[in-house]
Design a protein around this motif. Sequence first.
Motif, PDB file in Angstrom:
ATOM      1  N   HIS A 364       0.822  -1.204   0.000  1.00 44.13           N
ATOM      2  CA  HIS A 364       0.000   0.000   0.000  1.00 44.13           C
ATOM      3  C   HIS A 364       0.867   1.270   0.000  1.00 44.13           C
ATOM      4  O   HIS A 364       0.339   2.373  -0.049  1.00 44.13           O
ATOM      5  N   ASP A 365       2.163   1.084   0.061  1.00 43.75           N
ATOM      6  CA  ASP A 365       3.094   2.205   0.050  1.00 43.75           C
ATOM      7  C   ASP A 365       3.521   2.474  -1.391  1.00 43.75           C
ATOM      8  O   ASP A 365       4.164   1.633  -2.026  1.00 43.75           O
ATOM      9  N   VAL A 366       3.148   3.655  -1.908  1.00 44.08           N
ATOM     10  CA  VAL A 366       3.491   3.990  -3.297  1.00 44.08           C
ATOM     11  C   VAL A 366       4.999   3.951  -3.518  1.00 44.08           C
ATOM     12  O   VAL A 366       5.480   3.565  -4.587  1.00 44.08           O
ATOM     13  N   GLY A 367       5.748   4.310  -2.494  1.00 48.40           N
ATOM     14  CA  GLY A 367       7.200   4.319  -2.623  1.00 48.40           C
ATOM     15  C   GLY A 367       7.789   2.953  -2.917  1.00 48.40           C
ATOM     16  O   GLY A 367       8.864   2.846  -3.521  1.00 48.40           O
ATOM     17  N   ASP A 368       7.080   1.892  -2.513  1.00 47.04           N
ATOM     18  CA  ASP A 368       7.593   0.542  -2.761  1.00 47.04           C
ATOM     19  C   ASP A 368       7.640   0.204  -4.244  1.00 47.04           C
ATOM     20  O   ASP A 368       8.386  -0.690  -4.665  1.00 47.04           O
ATOM     21  N   ASP A 369       6.824   0.907  -5.047  1.00 46.01           N
ATOM     22  CA  ASP A 369       6.852   0.654  -6.486  1.00 46.01           C
ATOM     23  C   ASP A 369       8.222   0.987  -7.077  1.00 46.01           C
ATOM     24  O   ASP A 369       8.610   0.454  -8.126  1.00 46.01           O
ATOM     25  N   TYR A 370       8.940   1.874  -6.417  1.00 50.59           N
ATOM     26  CA  TYR A 370      10.262   2.269  -6.907  1.00 50.59           C
ATOM     27  C   TYR A 370      11.348   1.282  -6.459  1.00 50.59           C
ATOM     28  O   TYR A 370      12.491   1.409  -6.876  1.00 50.59           O
ATOM     29  N   GLU A 371      10.955   0.344  -5.592  1.00 51.10           N
ATOM     30  CA  GLU A 371      11.938  -0.582  -5.041  1.00 51.10           C
ATOM     31  C   GLU A 371      11.572  -2.035  -5.328  1.00 51.10           C
ATOM     32  O   GLU A 371      11.963  -2.943  -4.604  1.00 51.10           O
ATOM     33  N   THR A 372      10.791  -2.252  -6.373  1.00 44.75           N
ATOM     34  CA  THR A 372      10.400  -3.618  -6.712  1.00 44.75           C
ATOM     35  C   THR A 372      11.650  -4.455  -6.980  1.00 44.75           C
ATOM     36  O   THR A 372      12.475  -4.098  -7.823  1.00 44.75           O
ATOM     37  N   PRO A 373      11.815  -5.572  -6.273  1.00 46.15           N
ATOM     38  CA  PRO A 373      13.037  -6.365  -6.456  1.00 46.15           C
ATOM     39  C   PRO A 373      13.060  -7.072  -7.807  1.00 46.15           C
ATOM     40  O   PRO A 373      12.027  -7.486  -8.337  1.00 46.15           O
ATOM     41  N   THR A 374      14.236  -7.207  -8.353  1.00 43.01           N
ATOM     42  CA  THR A 374      14.419  -7.954  -9.599  1.00 43.01           C
ATOM     43  C   THR A 374      14.530  -9.438  -9.255  1.00 43.01           C
ATOM     44  O   THR A 374      14.688  -9.824  -8.085  1.00 43.01           O
ATOM     45  N   VAL A 375      14.479 -10.290 -10.262  1.00 42.70           N
ATOM     46  CA  VAL A 375      14.647 -11.721 -10.006  1.00 42.70           C
ATOM     47  C   VAL A 375      16.055 -12.000  -9.495  1.00 42.70           C
ATOM     48  O   VAL A 375      16.274 -12.954  -8.735  1.00 42.70           O
ATOM     49  N   GLU A 376      17.006 -11.168  -9.893  1.00 44.08           N
ATOM     50  CA  GLU A 376      18.368 -11.329  -9.372  1.00 44.08           C
ATOM     51  C   GLU A 376      18.405 -11.019  -7.881  1.00 44.08           C
ATOM     52  O   GLU A 376      19.055 -11.745  -7.105  1.00 44.08           O
ATOM     53  N   ASP A 377      17.698  -9.956  -7.472  1.00 43.53           N
ATOM     54  CA  ASP A 377      17.598  -9.633  -6.043  1.00 43.53           C
ATOM     55  C   ASP A 377      16.969 -10.792  -5.283  1.00 43.53           C
ATOM     56  O   ASP A 377      17.441 -11.195  -4.207  1.00 43.53           O
ATOM     57  N   MET A 378      15.893 -11.331  -5.846  1.00 43.17           N
ATOM     58  CA  MET A 378      15.151 -12.401  -5.177  1.00 43.17           C
ATOM     59  C   MET A 378      15.992 -13.671  -5.079  1.00 43.17           C
ATOM     60  O   MET A 378      15.984 -14.362  -4.048  1.00 43.17           O
ATOM     61  N   ALA A 379      16.731 -13.979  -6.148  1.00 40.93           N
ATOM     62  CA  ALA A 379      17.576 -15.174  -6.129  1.00 40.93           C
ATOM     63  C   ALA A 379      18.667 -15.052  -5.068  1.00 40.93           C
ATOM     64  O   ALA A 379      18.991 -16.028  -4.373  1.00 40.93           O
ATOM     65  N   GLY A 380      19.218 -13.855  -4.933  1.00 40.29           N
ATOM     66  CA  GLY A 380      20.244 -13.656  -3.907  1.00 40.29           C
ATOM     67  C   GLY A 380      19.682 -13.842  -2.514  1.00 40.29           C
ATOM     68  O   GLY A 380      20.313 -14.477  -1.656  1.00 40.29           O
ATOM     69  N   GLU A 381      18.504 -13.294  -2.254  1.00 39.78           N
ATOM     70  CA  GLU A 381      17.880 -13.427  -0.938  1.00 39.78           C
ATOM     71  C   GLU A 381      17.439 -14.856  -0.656  1.00 39.78           C
ATOM     72  O   GLU A 381      17.450 -15.319   0.491  1.00 39.78           O
ATOM     73  N   LEU A 382      17.033 -15.581  -1.731  1.00 35.86           N
ATOM     74  CA  LEU A 382      16.528 -16.941  -1.547  1.00 35.86           C
ATOM     75  C   LEU A 382      17.608 -17.868  -0.990  1.00 35.86           C
ATOM     76  O   LEU A 382      17.285 -18.893  -0.365  1.00 35.86           O
ATOM     77  N   LYS A 383      18.877 -17.510  -1.169  1.00 38.02           N
ATOM     78  CA  LYS A 383      19.954 -18.329  -0.618  1.00 38.02           C
ATOM     79  C   LYS A 383      19.922 -18.360   0.904  1.00 38.02           C
ATOM     80  O   LYS A 383      20.493 -19.263   1.535  1.00 38.02           O
ATOM     81  N   LEU A 384      19.244 -17.363   1.492  1.00 39.84           N
ATOM     82  CA  LEU A 384      19.119 -17.317   2.954  1.00 39.84           C
ATOM     83  C   LEU A 384      18.015 -18.225   3.470  1.00 39.84           C
ATOM     84  O   LEU A 384      17.961 -18.531   4.666  1.00 39.84           O
ATOM     85  N   PHE A 385      17.131 -18.651   2.562  1.00 44.64           N
ATOM     86  CA  PHE A 385      15.968 -19.435   2.994  1.00 44.64           C
ATOM     87  C   PHE A 385      16.414 -20.847   3.378  1.00 44.64           C
ATOM     88  O   PHE A 385      17.045 -21.545   2.582  1.00 44.64           O
ATOM     89  N   PRO A 386      16.097 -21.302   4.595  1.00 42.10           N
ATOM     90  CA  PRO A 386      16.570 -22.612   5.055  1.00 42.10           C
ATOM     91  C   PRO A 386      15.864 -23.772   4.362  1.00 42.10           C
ATOM     92  O   PRO A 386      14.698 -23.667   3.981  1.00 42.10           O
ATOM     93  N   ARG A 387      16.563 -24.852   4.221  1.00 41.38           N
ATOM     94  CA  ARG A 387      15.957 -26.052   3.641  1.00 41.38           C
ATOM     95  C   ARG A 387      14.975 -26.678   4.622  1.00 41.38           C
ATOM     96  O   ARG A 387      15.109 -26.544   5.838  1.00 41.38           O
ATOM     97  N   TYR A 388      14.005 -27.382   4.051  1.00 44.45           N
ATOM     98  CA  TYR A 388      13.109 -28.198   4.868  1.00 44.45           C
ATOM     99  C   TYR A 388      13.803 -29.543   5.086  1.00 44.45           C
ATOM    100  O   TYR A 388      13.910 -30.359   4.167  1.00 44.45           O
ATOM    101  N   GLU A 389      14.299 -29.727   6.271  1.00 49.33           N
ATOM    102  CA  GLU A 389      15.018 -30.960   6.602  1.00 49.33           C
ATOM    103  C   GLU A 389      14.046 -31.991   7.160  1.00 49.33           C
ATOM    104  O   GLU A 389      13.373 -31.761   8.158  1.00 49.33           O
ATOM    105  N   LEU A 390      13.973 -33.129   6.484  1.00 45.66           N
ATOM    106  CA  LEU A 390      13.056 -34.177   6.914  1.00 45.66           C
ATOM    107  C   LEU A 390      13.731 -35.179   7.842  1.00 45.66           C
ATOM    108  O   LEU A 390      13.053 -35.980   8.472  1.00 45.66           O
TER     109      LEU A 390
END
Length: 390
Positions: A364-390
């Motif tokens: 809902h913040d108009v300013g966020d439209d100027y900071e939409t992450p790229t897929v490269e940004d998202m891929a870099g952040e996704l490396k922080l996401f922990p695995r589901y260890e069974l």
Amino acid sequence: MRATVTELGQIAPFLREQGIRLTQAATDAFLDIVEGELDAAAHALKRRAEGDYAPDARPERHPEFKSVVRTKAAGLTCWALFEAWIAERKPGAATVNRWRAVLRALDAYFEGRDIATITSEDAIGWKSTLVTPDRTARVVNDVWLRAARVAFGWASENKRIASNPFQGISVAVGRAAPKVREREFHDDEWRTILKATTAPAVGRMASHNIAARRWVPWICAYTGSRPGEVTQLRGEDFTRHKDGFWLMRISPEAGTVKGGQARTVPLHEHLIEQGLIEFVNSVGKGPLFYDPDGQRVVRDDPTNPVQAPWVKQRNKLAEWVRGLGVTDRNISPNHAWRHTFKRRAARAKIERRVRSAFCGHASHDVGDDYETPTVEDMAGELKLFPRYEL
């Protein structure tokens, strides 16, 4: 005699001042009544002339005059209104299916009346019948009254009725039921589901159903996608980025996407290691999790659309998850993956804007439209996401 009454009673000027036009039959009936009152009126005037201004009780013998404004018919019943609204607005099948029962009930309650004759008092009367032991006030407001308000609002916007009788009408909502847990899966719940994805199929199952059980929970777990967005995926929705990581495109071209906005998300390396891309390549173009030739029901009725095959697959998965023992009714067997993903991502310190981009949540913040992450940004952040260890 009527000509005399018309002249003495000054009928024409009176009706003109009141803005009233009468048919000939109504004029004759009115003059007959006035004729019987002329002597009494003359006596009343004589008393006034002699200084007697005592109240005259005679007018109280007659009912109060009320002008009746005739409402122009809309030419639509409640059900015909629903059909007209669908024809112009072309809502999604889920909305039509959810609101169909509402408009059926509305049409039955008003017994096929023209919608132009339905008043706000009528709407309140209908509202008072809606809350039942099986239908909460919140459901009445969010589904039943909303459906009526939107449909009649469309009629008002298109000048079929003068105003929307359901505008501003709601039922009082009591205190919400106590929240007994968060809406994400507990560790034992997601482990139960993910372990079951690799279990041998029981009995005879179509290959697309086996594939849905194998991959849909994992994709939801690592992307936060809506289950229906995943069950509609096609082989062509997976591509490789020039930097080597894999992408998944969620698009209304494949089915439906809430808000109608396509988005592309990177895939977690654990999905790649498990063989997701090999599976996608083995299927090739077309749907991954349902048989496009398997839809045999044909129904040419826009008020009762056929349920999309990816929706059926999503519902099958929900039943399967319940059958695994994940039976707590305080969480959704499918949608809880979105809550699980976002909470795990937050605990991993993944940026809020990236978490929202994965899930397709608008800010809902108009300013966020100027900071939409790229897929490269998202891929870099996704490396922080922990695995589901069974």
